[in-house]
Design a protein around this motif. Structure first.
Motif, PDB file in Angstrom:
ATOM      1  N   ARG A 103     -49.538   9.408  37.021  1.00  0.00           N
ATOM      2  CA  ARG A 103     -49.540   9.525  35.552  1.00  0.00           C
ATOM      3  C   ARG A 103     -48.186   9.184  34.948  1.00  0.00           C
ATOM      4  N   GLY A 104     -47.269   8.743  35.809  1.00  0.00           N
ATOM      5  CA  GLY A 104     -45.965   8.303  35.314  1.00  0.00           C
ATOM      6  C   GLY A 104     -45.025   9.449  35.005  1.00  0.00           C
ATOM      7  N   GLU A 110     -43.024   6.253  43.838  1.00  0.00           N
ATOM      8  CA  GLU A 110     -43.987   5.162  43.693  1.00  0.00           C
ATOM      9  C   GLU A 110     -45.062   5.327  44.758  1.00  0.00           C
ATOM     10  N   LYS A 133     -52.163   2.869  40.375  1.00  0.00           N
ATOM     11  CA  LYS A 133     -51.905   4.182  39.772  1.00  0.00           C
ATOM     12  C   LYS A 133     -53.167   4.903  39.284  1.00  0.00           C
TER      13      LYS A 133
END
Ligand code: SF4
Ligand code: MSK
Length: 656
Positions: A103-104, A110, A133
């Motif tokens: 979800r950043g 990563e 992602k």
């Protein structure tokens, strides 16, 4: 005296330093605090305030009437629940990090192994294509369900051989959700609930299975997705990996999340330059316990030692900062750190230690936090006083994930377990042993681990190792190919042909789940029966100390293995419980759990178990040296021939 506490010359040296300086360590405290024999044997119940009831001598029942079998089984069950919780909460943290990364919201993280992410997505019934992602988010949410599920089964049970899955379902021990099994076990062992040893121990197996095939397996898989699936890596171990002229940072505990960021931060050019400004030549990272195994497997970061080395590392006077998160962290570190310049830094929101600096790990700022910690360590470098780094270290090869073990037996196009199975069927490899677990200050550090490894590989048993046992073996060279002289001829020939050491480092404590996967792959390859319980394989925990070790042992048993623990038995007070583990379990789940403090007897039992399984499979009787003569032994004879008389085409000397 130092010699009787540790086999390790580095530890012996520092124990002498500690003695001169009047420092207390676990080695000394273990001598002062003799374990209570009643508690140690499982016979002390303190489940309620009518007790504690100590069931010894003429006392055969507690105030509530609880019998010895019930009390001992309950105590064992609660230890397994503790161990399963620790592994599984670690697994859950990894999934939360994956979710945040997807979800950043996780700085610096990563998806390193996208291929593994897609394989797991497909396995979980999620369409594996599309950008990484959003897929990682779906996978994380699906895996989280395995913790809180109330009915059904945890997803990875389907990885087990079909016969094993059927058996778990028939017996009613297929775990539903990780949290549910642990909570139910805690409930059942509350005063006045489940009061039949065998029944309590059945739920204990179910809980342990939720750890092995659930929490731990999830922890391993998600770590691989986030940080990369390990492959072989060369490194070194023991306290000699600390550097006199560099800033030393030791990472200790279990979860690789912050450790991964510290690895990156320690290579940050700005911080390396800062270290040089402070008079150091660079920044050196080292590990202790299972965080060590995690960063060793993925980055080659050298382990400074196993569990009993944690206090000793600080006693070198060369550690600027020791970073700890969760599990196996001694509170005694704070006292030792007080006598040196070392900054002890706790990082988990779940764990604080009085006297330590707490810098809480937050995924959103992970890299900034790692940099801040590294900077603090650098700032501490000028505060160093006297330094005692024992010049002791050994080379090692680590990083044998189950994916690599598969790959190494045939390469990209022919990867399989056929060569391993064939070697076992032919008797080149007599069997396989998982040697796992801790150090225990109540026995000589590393003696049991090395004795077990040495005797097994000499008898052509391939060893896979994890946790502190893996580091313990590595300290004496057992994880390096140079150990050939101590390896049985048959096993040696196979290992030389494949190009691997006789002891394969498979990772941390949660990575025991990799061993479950390897065992399943061996079954599926064919020729060695159709269940894990058919394999000539044993599990051994020579120097166990933690509840996690008992959970690991129990899930191996519930998966069909014969498992031996050293040190002492936590269930010896009850014949009923011993009978359940050694006579009832072999009939129901095909595995057994035995505690055997005598290492010679332990090895005898392990070899005899392997031979019995070979016999049951109808394999030829194992004969030492049978194949070695056709390969490496002749090669060694050839090496004795003067070079001018060696033929390239024959093992016989060239006639003059
Ligand atoms: Fe004693 Fe029973 Fe209470 Fe245990 S539960 S402490 S055996 S009274
Ligand atoms: S760290 S559980 S001492 S293996 Fe995993 Fe080592 Fe045992 Fe802790």
């Amino acid at each position: 005296m130092a010699e009787v506490r540790s086999k390790d010359p580095a530890a012996q040296e520092l124990l002498r330093v500690g003695q001169e300086r009047g420092l207390s360590t676990a080695f000394f405290r273990a001598e002062e605090i003799k374990p209570c024999p009643i508690g140690a044997s499982g016979a002390c119940c303190r489940m309620c305030a009518m007790g504690p009831c100590r069931l010894v001598g003429r006392t055969t029942a507690g105030v509530c009437g609880a019998t010895l079998g019930t009390v001992v089984a309950r105590n064992f069950a609660r230890m397994v629940a503790g161990g399963a919780s620790a592994h599984s909460d670690h697994g859950r943290s990894m999934v939360m990090t994956l979710l945040a990364a997807a979800r950043g919201g996780a700085q610096g993280y990563e998806i390193k192994d996208e291929a593994k992410l897609r394989v797991i997505a497909a396995e979980l019934g999620i369409e594996p294509s599309g950008p990484a992602k959003p897929l990682a988010e779906k996978v994380a949410l699906r895996l989280l369900e395995d913790f809180g599920r109330q009915a059904g089964e945890i997803a990875y049970l389907k990885r087990a051989p079909a016969r094993r899955q059927r058996l778990w379902r028939e017996l009613g021990i297929a775990p539903r959700g990780v949290d549910r099994e642990v909570v139910e076990l805690m409930h059942r062992t509350h005063t006045g609930v489940d009061q039949e040893a065998s029944h309590i121990l059945k739920q204990t197996m179910r809980t342990a299975l939720a750890d092995g095939w659930g929490g731990s397996m999830i922890g391993t898989d998600v770590s691989d997705i986030l940080f990369g699936t390990p492959g072989p890596v060369a490194s070194a171990t023991n306290l000699g990996v600390l550097k006199e002229d560099e800033v030393n940072i030791v990472i200790h505990g279990h979860e690789p999340t912050l450790a991964e960021m510290v690895v990156l931060a320690s290579q940050d050019p700005e911080l390396v330059a800062y270290a040089k400004e402070k008079g150091a030549k660079g920044i050196n990272l080292a590990g202790i316990c299972c965080t060590a195994n995690e960063v060793l497997m993925r980055h080659g970061v050298a382990p400074a030692g196993n569990f009993l080395h944690q206090e000793l590392a600080i006693m070198t006077g060369a550690v600027e900062a020791m970073l700890v998160d969760v599990q196996c962290i001694m509170e005694g570190l704070a006292t030792i750190a007080d006598s040196f310049h070392t900054l002890l830094i706790t990082t988990s929101p779940k764990a604080k230690i009085r006297g330590a600096t707490h810098i809480e790990f937050e995924e959103e700022h992970a890299y900034d936090i790692a940099k801040r910690i590294v900077r603090m360590a650098v700032d501490n470098f000028p505060n160093r006083r006297e330094v005692y780094i024992p010049q002791v270290q050994e080379g090692l090869i680590a990083g044998f994930s189950h994916e690599y073990v598969n790959y190494m037996q045939g390469g990209t196009f022919r990867a399989s377990f056929r060569p391993l199975n064939d070697a076992i069927m032919q008797g080149r490899i007599r069997g396989v042993a998982g040697v796992v677990g801790c150090n225990n200050a109540c026995v000589v550090q590393d003696f049991g681990i090395t004795k077990v490894i040495e005797d097994l590989i000499a008898n052509d048993v391939l060893v896979v190792a994890t946790g502190c046992a893996a580091i313990g073996g590595a300290k004496y060279g057992y994880l390096a190919p140079e150990i050939w002289d101590k390896v049985g001829d048959n096993l040696r020939e196979v290992c030389e042909a494949v190009g691997v050491p006789p002891v394969l480092h498979m990772g941390s404590c949660v990575d025991n789940s990799r061993i479950l996967t390897v065992l399943t792959q061996m079954v599926e390859e064919g020729g060695l029966g159709d269940d894990i319980s058919d394999l000539p394989v044993v599990g051994i925990c020579p120097e166990w100390m933690s509840e996690k070790a008992l959970s690991i042992g129990t899930y191996f048993v519930a998966s069909g293995l014969y498992v031996l623990f050293g040190v002492r038995s936590p269930v010896s007070a009850s014949e009923e419980v011993v009978e359940v583990m050694t006579e009832e379990w072999p009939k129901t789940v095909g595995g057994a759990l035995e505690f055997e403090p005598d290492y010679d007897r332990l090895i005898g039992k392990a070899l005899s178990q392997i031979d019995q399984k070979r016999d049951a499979l109808g394999l030829e009787e194992y004969r030492p040296g049978r194949y070695g003569a056709s390969g490496d032994r002749l090669f060694r004879e050839w090496l004795k021939i003067p070079p001018e008389k060696r033929s390239l085409y024959s093992r016989k000397p060239v006639e003059a």
